[in-house]
Scaffold this active site. Structure first.
Site, short mmCIF file in Angstrom:
data_model
loop_
_atom_site.label_atom_id
_atom_site.label_comp_id
_atom_site.label_asym_id
_atom_site.label_seq_id
_atom_site.Cartn_x
_atom_site.Cartn_y
_atom_site.Cartn_z
N SER A 206 0.99 -1.20 0.10
CA SER A 206 -0.05 -0.07 -0.03
C SER A 206 0.98 1.23 0.04
CB SER A 206 -0.89 -0.05 1.03
OG SER A 206 -1.10 1.30 1.67
N CYS A 366 -17.97 -9.11 10.26
CA CYS A 366 -16.84 -9.64 10.70
C CYS A 366 -16.88 -9.95 12.28
CB CYS A 366 -15.66 -8.82 10.54
SG CYS A 366 -15.20 -8.81 8.76
#
Ligand SMILES: C[S@@+](CC[C@H](N)C(=O)[O-])C[C@H]1O[C@@H](n2cnc3c(N)ncnc32)[C@H](O)[C@@H]1O
Length: 409
Positions: A206, A366
């Protein structure tokens, strides 16, 4: 007749709990065995019942994001708890079973992550605005499971406990060369350099993370000790005394597990120690939620223990310790959700309403997968050498052992 078939399929899918559905034509029906709190949803799109029975996970997630499925009091926890329990039990009706035949093929294609694709998959998630991550992560931007050693720990303290527990498992001595595969915004590397005297190289795919990690090293006066590179782990060269990889293995993909552990072996000194920390499923191999794969983590997959161990064994590593954390990630995600919602106005200034609904859905789905659907965290401590770590786990709990001795005196 079609309506009756659909209704039967919905009855099959939502067989437990108490789900009240109001359909687009205003008709209301109850599904489930009546247990628990009633969860009331309204469907605003005629095609939705059909889409839900065909692909419940994708249809429900997309409809919530778009506002085509609304929930009374926006009780997303209540609805997703009921949906996750039911989809886990009943989400594979007979007419979807033929699809299972192609499951392995589909899974391999979805998780085929050569370097270019891995970069694009990472950018999809981690190159979102850094300001978004400030709205829900701790100050050190740890984007992985915290370790709640004591109940009621703050998120900051639990993330610190995670880093220290991992550092203890790595048995780092000053001057050791440590590689951090998937270093995020640099928090682990900076901790190991500052508090343990390590010489750290961290790699990430990233751009946002890479820039911030190096800026943080500079600001902390650690630039000579902790360095971060924008690089795929497969391009690394040289060897390291220690390797740490936290929350990155979920991006690797099963077709690349052998390649991943071969790389760890090649980059690790013969007497070295590696600590691989990953989300895991306490079940046989499975599939990634199609909604998560499309919107949140393209290319991602949560391994079962058997899948990871197969590739670990091929490298003749000794798994010197394997630890399983159960509800720690559920707690972490609850903190992230609560912080995100406390900052929802700031999130709305960064991204549109659909994105904000998607992010909240992701955090809750999640969390509930850890709470209700057997998802855990694996920590694999690996070494090529049999006595690289002490023979008992006492070294991890030295402070606790001292405190107990103290109390006994
Ligand atoms: C969930 S984040 C974890 C970050 C950090 N370790 C933490 O605990 O906060 C996953 C990290 O893996 C990195 N990553 C994923 N695939 C990678 C690859 N092929 N090579 C290098 N890094 C990768 C991402 O760029 C990101 O930094």
């Amino acid at each position: 007749m079609w309506t009756t078939v659909l209704d039967r399929l919905l009855l099959h899918l939502f067989s437990s709990g108490d789900l009240k559905i109001t359909f687009p034509d205003g008709v209301t029906r109850h599904y489930g065995d009546g247990s628990g709190q009633t969860v009331a949803v309204t469907l605003h799109d005629d095609s939705l019942p059909r889409k839900i029975v065909i692909s419940p996970d994708m249809a429900v997630g997309e409809a919530y994001m778009d506002g085509r499925l609304t929930i009374e009091d926006d009780d997303l926890y209540g609805f997703l708890g009921l949906a996750i329990r039911n989809i886990a039990q009943n989400g594979q009706p007979w007419f979807r079973r033929p699809l299972e035949l192609g499951r392995h093929v589909m899974r391999s294609v979805a998780q085929f992550n050569p370097m270019g694709r891995a970069q694009a998959n990472v950018a999809h998630h981690y190159d979102l605005s850094g300001a978004l991550y400030d709205l829900f992560l701790d100050a050190d931007r740890q984007y992985s499971c915290a370790y709640f050693r004591e109940p009621n720990m703050t998120l900051e303290a639990a993330q610190d406990a995670k880093k220290r527990h991992i550092a203890d498992k790595l048995l780092i001595e000053p001057g050791m060369r440590v590689l951090d595969i998937g270093c995020g915004w640099g928090g682990m590397g900076l901790t190991l350099a500052r508090d343990y005297g390590a010489e750290v190289l961290g790699v990430t795919l990233s751009r946002e993370q890479h820039a911030m990690a190096n800026a943080r090293a500079e600001q902390a006066g650690l630039a000579g000790k902790a360095r971060f590179e924008l690089m795929d782990y497969r391009k690394l060269e040289g060897t390291f005394d220690r390797i740490v990889s936290v929350g990155m293995f979920e991006h690797v993909g099963v077709p690349h597990y052998d390649e991943y552990f071969r790389t760890v072996k090649q980059r690790l000194a013969p007497e070295g120690i590696a600590l691989i920390h990953t989300i895991g499923r306490a079940d046989p191999p499975g599939v990634t939620s199609p909604w998560i794969a499309k919107y949140i983590f393209p290319g991602g997959y949560v391994p079962s223990m058997s899948e990871a161990l197969k590739s670990i064994e091929k490298q003749h590593f000794i798994a010197t310790d394997i630890e399983i954390w159960r509800l720690h990630y559920a707690e972490t995600l609850r903190h992230w959700h609560d912080r995100f919602m406390a900052n929802i106005d700031k999130a709305r200034a960064l991204y549109d309403e659909r994105f904000c609904r998607m992010w909240r859905y992701y955090l809750i789905a999640c969390e509930l997968t850890f709470r209700l659907n057997r998802q855990v965290v694996f920590q694999f401590q690996l070494s090529p050498k049999q006595d690289a770590v002490p023979l008992t786990r006492d070294y991890l709990y030295r402070d606790d052992v001292r405190a107990m001795q103290h109390a006994a005196e």
